[in-house]
Write an enzyme that holds these catalytic residues in place. Structure first.
Site, PDB file in Angstrom:
ATOM      1  CE1 TYR A   1       3.403  59.970 -40.792  1.00  0.00           C
ATOM      2  CE2 TYR A   1       2.175  60.257 -42.886  1.00  0.00           C
ATOM      3  CZ  TYR A   1       2.281  59.877 -41.671  1.00  0.00           C
ATOM      4  OH  TYR A   1       1.247  58.418 -41.489  1.00  0.00           O
TER       5      TYR A   1
ATOM      6  CB  SER B   1       1.480  49.360 -41.773  1.00  0.00           C
ATOM      7  OG  SER B   1       2.382  50.402 -41.538  1.00  0.00           O
ATOM      8  N   PRO B   2      -0.746  48.289 -44.997  1.00  0.00           N
ATOM      9  CG  PRO B   2      -1.298  48.928 -47.114  1.00  0.00           C
ATOM     10  CD  PRO B   2      -0.806  49.277 -45.950  1.00  0.00           C
TER      11      PRO B   2
ATOM     12  N   GLY C   1       4.422  46.763 -43.591  1.00  0.00           N
ATOM     13  CA  GLY C   1       5.692  47.447 -43.918  1.00  0.00           C
ATOM     14  C   GLY C   1       6.578  46.776 -44.953  1.00  0.00           C
ATOM     15  N   GLY C   2       6.016  45.811 -45.697  1.00  0.00           N
ATOM     16  CA  GLY C   2       6.712  45.228 -46.838  1.00  0.00           C
ATOM     17  C   GLY C   2       6.989  43.649 -46.487  1.00  0.00           C
TER      18      GLY C   2
ATOM     19  CG  LEU D   1       1.725  40.721 -45.854  1.00  0.00           C
ATOM     20  CD1 LEU D   1       0.439  41.480 -45.149  1.00  0.00           C
ATOM     21  CD2 LEU D   1       1.644  39.223 -45.750  1.00  0.00           C
TER      22      LEU D   1
ATOM     23  CE  LYS E   1      10.218  44.889 -50.493  1.00  0.00           C
ATOM     24  NZ  LYS E   1      10.556  46.233 -50.996  1.00  0.00           N
TER      25      LYS E   1
HETATM   26  N1  LIG Z   1      -1.758  56.317 -38.888  1.00  0.00           N
HETATM   27  C1  LIG Z   1      -0.418  55.918 -38.552  1.00  0.00           C
HETATM   28  O1  LIG Z   1       0.168  56.004 -37.400  1.00  0.00           O
HETATM   29  C2  LIG Z   1       0.432  55.578 -39.598  1.00  0.00           C
HETATM   30  C3  LIG Z   1       1.584  54.673 -39.499  1.00  0.00           C
HETATM   31  C4  LIG Z   1       2.168  54.153 -40.647  1.00  0.00           C
HETATM   32  C5  LIG Z   1       2.040  54.485 -41.880  1.00  0.00           C
HETATM   33  N2  LIG Z   1       0.610  55.300 -42.047  1.00  0.00           N
HETATM   34  C6  LIG Z   1       0.204  55.630 -43.219  1.00  0.00           C
HETATM   35  O2  LIG Z   1       0.125  54.410 -44.389  1.00  0.00           O
HETATM   36  C7  LIG Z   1       0.713  54.744 -45.387  1.00  0.00           C
HETATM   37  C8  LIG Z   1       1.404  53.353 -45.953  1.00  0.00           C
HETATM   38  O3  LIG Z   1       1.966  52.702 -44.938  1.00  0.00           O
HETATM   39  P1  LIG Z   1       3.258  51.488 -45.178  1.00  0.00           P
HETATM   40  O4  LIG Z   1       4.313  52.229 -46.120  1.00  0.00           O
HETATM   41  O5  LIG Z   1       3.810  50.879 -43.848  1.00  0.00           O
HETATM   42  O6  LIG Z   1       2.316  50.486 -46.060  1.00  0.00           O
HETATM   43  P2  LIG Z   1       2.938  49.067 -46.577  1.00  0.00           P
HETATM   44  O7  LIG Z   1       1.981  48.804 -47.917  1.00  0.00           O
HETATM   45  O8  LIG Z   1       2.661  48.063 -45.488  1.00  0.00           O
HETATM   46  O9  LIG Z   1       4.468  48.859 -47.039  1.00  0.00           O
HETATM   47  C9  LIG Z   1       5.070  49.684 -48.105  1.00  0.00           C
HETATM   48  C10 LIG Z   1       6.280  49.024 -48.216  1.00  0.00           C
HETATM   49  O10 LIG Z   1       5.994  47.878 -48.903  1.00  0.00           O
HETATM   50  C11 LIG Z   1       6.927  47.697 -49.926  1.00  0.00           C
HETATM   51  N3  LIG Z   1       6.469  47.364 -51.104  1.00  0.00           N
HETATM   52  C12 LIG Z   1       5.063  47.897 -51.639  1.00  0.00           C
HETATM   53  N4  LIG Z   1       4.730  47.226 -52.614  1.00  0.00           N
HETATM   54  C13 LIG Z   1       5.706  46.491 -53.176  1.00  0.00           C
HETATM   55  C14 LIG Z   1       5.850  45.792 -54.278  1.00  0.00           C
HETATM   56  N5  LIG Z   1       4.981  45.778 -55.271  1.00  0.00           N
HETATM   57  N6  LIG Z   1       7.194  45.255 -54.241  1.00  0.00           N
HETATM   58  C15 LIG Z   1       8.076  45.135 -53.312  1.00  0.00           C
HETATM   59  N7  LIG Z   1       7.915  45.876 -52.098  1.00  0.00           N
HETATM   60  C16 LIG Z   1       6.680  46.701 -52.343  1.00  0.00           C
HETATM   61  C17 LIG Z   1       7.733  48.951 -50.009  1.00  0.00           C
HETATM   62  O11 LIG Z   1       8.888  48.752 -49.338  1.00  0.00           O
HETATM   63  P3  LIG Z   1      10.494  49.356 -49.473  1.00  0.00           P
HETATM   64  O12 LIG Z   1      10.535  50.563 -49.261  1.00  0.00           O
HETATM   65  O13 LIG Z   1      11.459  48.095 -48.608  1.00  0.00           O
HETATM   66  O14 LIG Z   1      10.556  48.686 -51.156  1.00  0.00           O
HETATM   67  C18 LIG Z   1       7.010  49.834 -49.437  1.00  0.00           C
HETATM   68  O15 LIG Z   1       7.638  50.953 -48.839  1.00  0.00           O
HETATM   69  C19 LIG Z   1       1.810  55.425 -44.973  1.00  0.00           C
HETATM   70  O16 LIG Z   1       2.647  56.226 -45.993  1.00  0.00           O
HETATM   71  C20 LIG Z   1       1.119  56.752 -44.240  1.00  0.00           C
HETATM   72  O17 LIG Z   1       0.419  57.581 -44.896  1.00  0.00           O
HETATM   73  C21 LIG Z   1       0.289  55.742 -40.846  1.00  0.00           C
END
Ligand SMILES: NC(=O)c1ccc[n+]([C@@H]2O[C@H](COP(=O)([O-])OP(=O)(O)OC[C@H]3O[C@@H](n4cnc5c(N)ncnc54)[C@H](OP(=O)(O)O)[C@@H]3O)[C@@H](O)[C@H]2O)c1
Length: 320
Positions: A53, A206-207, A210-211, A213, A216
């Site tokens: 990362y 990515s629960p 990625g955004g 849900l 926005k």
């Molecule tokens: N194992 C793997 O291959 C893998 C792959 C991906 C991720 N991961 C892990 O999983 C973690 C989470 O993944 P993810 O970042 O994709 O999770 P996510 O929860 O699907 O997406 C997070 C994004 O959602 C938006 N968000 C979250 N809460 C919000 C709110 N209250 N209001 C508005 N927008 C909101 C933000 O986007 P904006 O930036 O657009 O505001 C934030 O960057 C990563 O940090 C990593 O540790 C692992």
């Protein structure tokens, strides 16, 4: 906060974990550290990172190591290995050679003497699973890692890893980290039936897809300038995205009826699925973190979950 076991392991983990994939890229170093401290203050006790990362590669681990320096023993520290760390033929993957080199590099960057959960970031088709599993076991016996897990393994690959561990008398895989959200239910077909039967912890990444849900992104509108999809040239007005927005509008109506945000609804849905240990959240700001934490107060009913199934059918995939 209600802590739970990580699969069959004895260690207790929080029902949400904090992810660090965008530290020092989309999230400034000091904001990343502030997110970690706020998450720990709220009771989250797992920080998920990876050797690959950030830019420069590995820097997310450095930020994490600095941020938890004074509270290391209150944190369950999770990192990963697989993705390239250099251009050489042995600078990637899950060979004994690369894991042995990278586990020490991760320990140095994290400024610690042990990694609590060491995860294979991807299955490596070029390395015998016996080699990888024996290496993880050796590190576990040395105390450099406490538990090991996988990420993005197919059901058969998890089965092969577990079978290999059993055959060779090694410790088992304790967790799998798959993509999983209302918008990506693919693991319900093969992975979840296996992890549930064998008690493997499941920590979805990515629960919020990625955004997607969060609400926005809107039909016929450009992605907000500060959003993750802003530079991806996605035309939300096209037929490609019509199923996404049809589903989002139905889900937004459900979350509004509940008086919660769409993101809280999306996380609460994951927490309601059997066999899920903890979604890994990836907030970019403290406000997003506070919003995400609100999901822990929400318990969806069986009727609500059935209604979600009508909107996005089980095992289907709107995003990959
Ligand atoms: N194992 C793997 O291959 C893998 C792959 C991906 C991720 N991961 C892990 O999983 C973690 C989470 O993944 P993810 O970042 O994709 O999770 P996510 O929860 O699907 O997406 C997070 C994004 O959602 C938006 N968000 C979250 N809460 C919000 C709110 N209250 N209001 C508005 N927008 C909101 C933000 O986007 P904006 O930036 O657009 O505001 C934030 O960057 C990563 O940090 C990593 O540790 C692992």
């Amino acid at each position: 906060m209600e802590y739970r076991n990580l699969g069959t392991a004895g260690v207790k983990v929080s029902p949400l974990w904090l992810g660090t994939a965008y530290f020092n890229t989309r999230i400034a170093e000091e904001d990343g550290a502030a997110l970690i401290h706020a998450a720990l203050d709220a009771g989250i006790n797992v920080v998920d990172t990876a050797n690959a990362y950030s830019e420069p590669r590995g820097y997310a681990e450095t930020i994490v190591g600095k941020a938890i320096k004074d509270c290391r023993d209150n944190v369950v520290l999770a990192t990963k290995v697989f993705h390239p760390m250099g251009d050489g033929p042995n600078d990637r993957g899950t060979s004994r050679y690369h894991i042995m080199e990278q586990v020490h590099a991760s320990l140095r960057r994290l400024n610690t003497d042990r990694i609590d959960l060491y995860q294979l970031h991807r299955p490596d088709p070029e390395v015998p699973i016996e080699e990888t599993m024996r290496t993880l076991e050796d590190l576990r016996r040395q105390g450099k890692i406490l538990y090991f897990g996988t990420s993005k393994f197919a059901g058969w690959q998890l089965c092969e890893a577990m079978w290999t561990a059993d055959r060779l008398g090694l410790a088992p895989i304790v967790s799998e980290q798959p993509p999983y959200s209302i918008f990506n239910r693919a693991i319900e077909a093969e992975v979840l039936p296996f992890t549930r039967k064998y008690g493997i912890g499941v920590v979805p990444f990515s629960p919020l897809a990625g955004g997607w849900l969060t609400g926005k992104y809107r039909r016929d509108e450009a992605a907000p300038a500060d959003s993750r999809f802003a530079d991806r040239s996605m035309d939300f007005g096209t037929a490609t995205y019509a199923p996404h927005f049809d589903a989002l509008e139905a889900l937004e109506a459900m979350s509004a009826a509940r008086g919660v945000t769409l993101s809280q609804f999306g996380l609460a849905w994951l927490l309601a699925q059997p066999g899920i240990t903890a979604p890994i959240i990836g907030p970019r700001t403290l406000a997003q973190l506070q919003d995400n934490l609100g999901a822990l107060e929400i318990e969806l009913t069986a009727d609500e979950c059935a209604a979600v199934d009508d909107i996005v059918p089980p095992a289907s995939e709107l995003v990959s």
